[in-house]
Design an enzyme around this catalytic site. Structure first.
Site, PDB file in Angstrom:
ATOM      1  N   SER A   1       2.739  -6.915  -7.333  1.00  0.00           N
ATOM      2  CA  SER A   1       3.709  -5.962  -6.803  1.00  0.00           C
ATOM      3  C   SER A   1       4.669  -6.708  -5.901  1.00  0.00           C
ATOM      4  CB  SER A   1       3.002  -4.850  -6.023  1.00  0.00           C
ATOM      5  OG  SER A   1       2.402  -5.375  -4.849  1.00  0.00           O
ATOM      6  N   LYS A   2       5.597  -5.968  -5.302  1.00  0.00           N
ATOM      7  CA  LYS A   2       6.607  -6.595  -4.446  1.00  0.00           C
ATOM      8  C   LYS A   2       5.992  -7.270  -3.229  1.00  0.00           C
ATOM      9  CE  LYS A   2      10.476  -3.645  -5.808  1.00  0.00           C
ATOM     10  NZ  LYS A   2      11.507  -2.686  -5.361  1.00  0.00           N
TER      11      LYS A   2
END
Length: 469
Positions: A244-245
């Site tokens: 994910s980010k």
């Protein structure tokens, strides 16, 4: 092995992420290893979410990674007539049927099944053999088209990564092949494309495992033999959780912006779930030579950005000064530096290659070669206020000497040492002072090499300004 044909078939609903890039890489490497063809297909039937920008992002990422394709890109939305033709054929052969169940009816059916603790599934109410007397299409309802999945037996395949997988047909309902608007669903579009494009091996993420038995049943219903399947494990972050980010860059092109080399990314991605002995650093040529899908581990694998950093540095070291300089040039320009006002990028790359692990970091370290760095004046002012008074005369004399000597690393180094000796100072004392005033940072490569590249005029100007503070 007969002609190998693999494909990468992303949906253009966003950027190309690392998991998708690893899938593309393995499909590409498998085809190249076997002397086959690699096809790019854009599965753009999700009309509401597909965008031209996402398509371009996929094409850009493939180009940057150097994953060249022999055919394509093909676009599913340009093949609607073909899907309709296959649907008509399946309707004529009683392999598919029209279903008039409304979304509201499907939702009510799902709620009833879940209330009884059953797996939600379509109940086949519009399957021809299940029609009740007098059951006719309701007015004003456009049908979807469903595949008549076998009611009995099992569907099995030897997965190239996961081993044998077998699913009971009783677990599968009659999937929608074509929506009421004439757009094919993922599963139907895929099997038509894979057959038309003679795909021999489907290498894709394991999120598609549940789709595979449905696709195999449709392919066999059409009288064809399904391709060989290999489902790749999920790519996780270094902490073992889904990427994910929070793990940093998640789009492949983010890594290009961060200054990683495409060959390093290929190297690092290949090592996510696959290995060739203990080899850590290898070229794409070696990857193609070594790649065997049987060596892909079926368990989820981790992508470590810190490891990528190390791999990238190793690949940077393998480039010639000229090649590394050419890679560095656009990053100098992106940083707003006037490359023509300083030394050749190849010379800068040669000096900084052992220190910087990415091209962005190298460009950042190279700023003082091309102009004033942010905060340079502040550093010089602070230095002037705290410098040992005994060093100032030495710096003044060195400044005068630098105006007359040959501008070579050897001559500059000799001048610094002789000046320090004359003023009864240790050479590092003078070197640190010169480094701080000329570059604005206490950490650089050997200062004589740095000054040689900075240039006589720029070096003297900064020394004079520092001494005047």
């Amino acid at each position: 092995m007969s002609t190998v044909r693999t494909r990468f078939a992303p949906s253009p609903t966003g950027y190309l992420h690392l998991g998708g890039a690893r899938t593309a890489l393995f499909a590409w490497a498998f085809a190249r290893h076997h002397g086959g063809q690699f096809i790019l297909r854009i599965e753009d039937t999700d009309v509401q979410r597909s965008t031209k920008e996402a398509i371009q992002a996929i094409l850009d990422a493939m180009a940057w990674l150097g994953l060249d394709y022999d055919e394509g890109p093909y676009y599913q939305m340009q093949r609607l007539d073909r899907y309709q033709a296959v649907l008509d054929q399946m309707l004529a052969r009683d392999l598919a049927y029209r279903c008039y169940t409304t979304p509201q009816e499907l939702e009510a059916l799902r709620a009833e099944q879940m209330a009884r603790g059953e797996k939600p599934r379509y109940d086949g109410r519009w399957r021809p053999e299940n029609l009740k007397p007098g059951q006719t299409p309701p007015p004003g309802v456009a049908p979807v088209f469903r595949f008549k999945n076998p009611s009995h037996g099992t569907v099995a395949w030897e997965d190239q990564v996961k081993g044998r997988i077998e699913i009971a047909n009783a677990e599968l309902d009659d999937l929608v092949m074509v929506r009421s608007d004439g757009i094919p669903t993922y599963n139907f579009g895929v099997i038509v494309d894979d057959l038309d494009m003679a795909i021999s091996h489907v290498i894709r993420g394991d999120d598609h495992v549940n789709n595979t038995p449905r696709q195999i049943n449709m392919i066999r219903a059409l009288g064809a033999e399904p391709p060989v399947y290999g489902h790749l494990p999920t790519v996780l972050g270094a902490d073992g959780t889904k990427l994910s980010k929070r793990h940093g860059a998640v789009s492949v092109m983010d890594y290009e912006k961060d200054g990683f080399l495409p060959d390093a990314m290929i190297n690092a991605l290949a090592r996510v779930g696959w290995a060739h002995g203990d080899d850590e650093i290898f070229s794409r040529v070696q990857l193609v030579e070594w790649f065997d899908i049987a060596h892909v581990h079926p368990s989820p694998a981790r992508f470590d950005v810190e490891k990528l950093d190390w791999v990238n540095h190793e690949h940077m070291k393998r480039l010639s000064d000229e090649a590394l300089g050419e890679r560095l040039r656009p990053f100098l320009e992106r940083a707003g530096l006037e490359v023509s006002s300083g030394p050749p990028p190849a010379s800068v790359a040669a000096l900084l290659r052992d220190r910087a692990t990415t091209l962005v970091k190298m460009a950042r370290e190279a700023e003082y070669f091309y102009g004033e760095t942010p905060g340079m004046m502040e550093v010089q002012t602070k230095f002037a206020a705290t410098v040992d008074p005994a060093i100032r005369p030495a710096l003044a004399e060195l400044n005068a000497t630098l105006q007359t000597i040959d501008w070579t690393r050897e001559a500059i180094g000799a001048a610094i040492k002789s000046t320090a000796l004359k003023h009864q100072l240790k050479p590092p004392q003078v070197m640190m002072a010169v480094r701080t005033l000329v570059t604005g940072t206490p950490q650089t490569p050997a200062i004589d090499a740095v000054l040689a590249l900075v240039g006589r005029e720029r070096a003297i100007e900064r020394l004079q300004r520092g001494l005047a503070l």
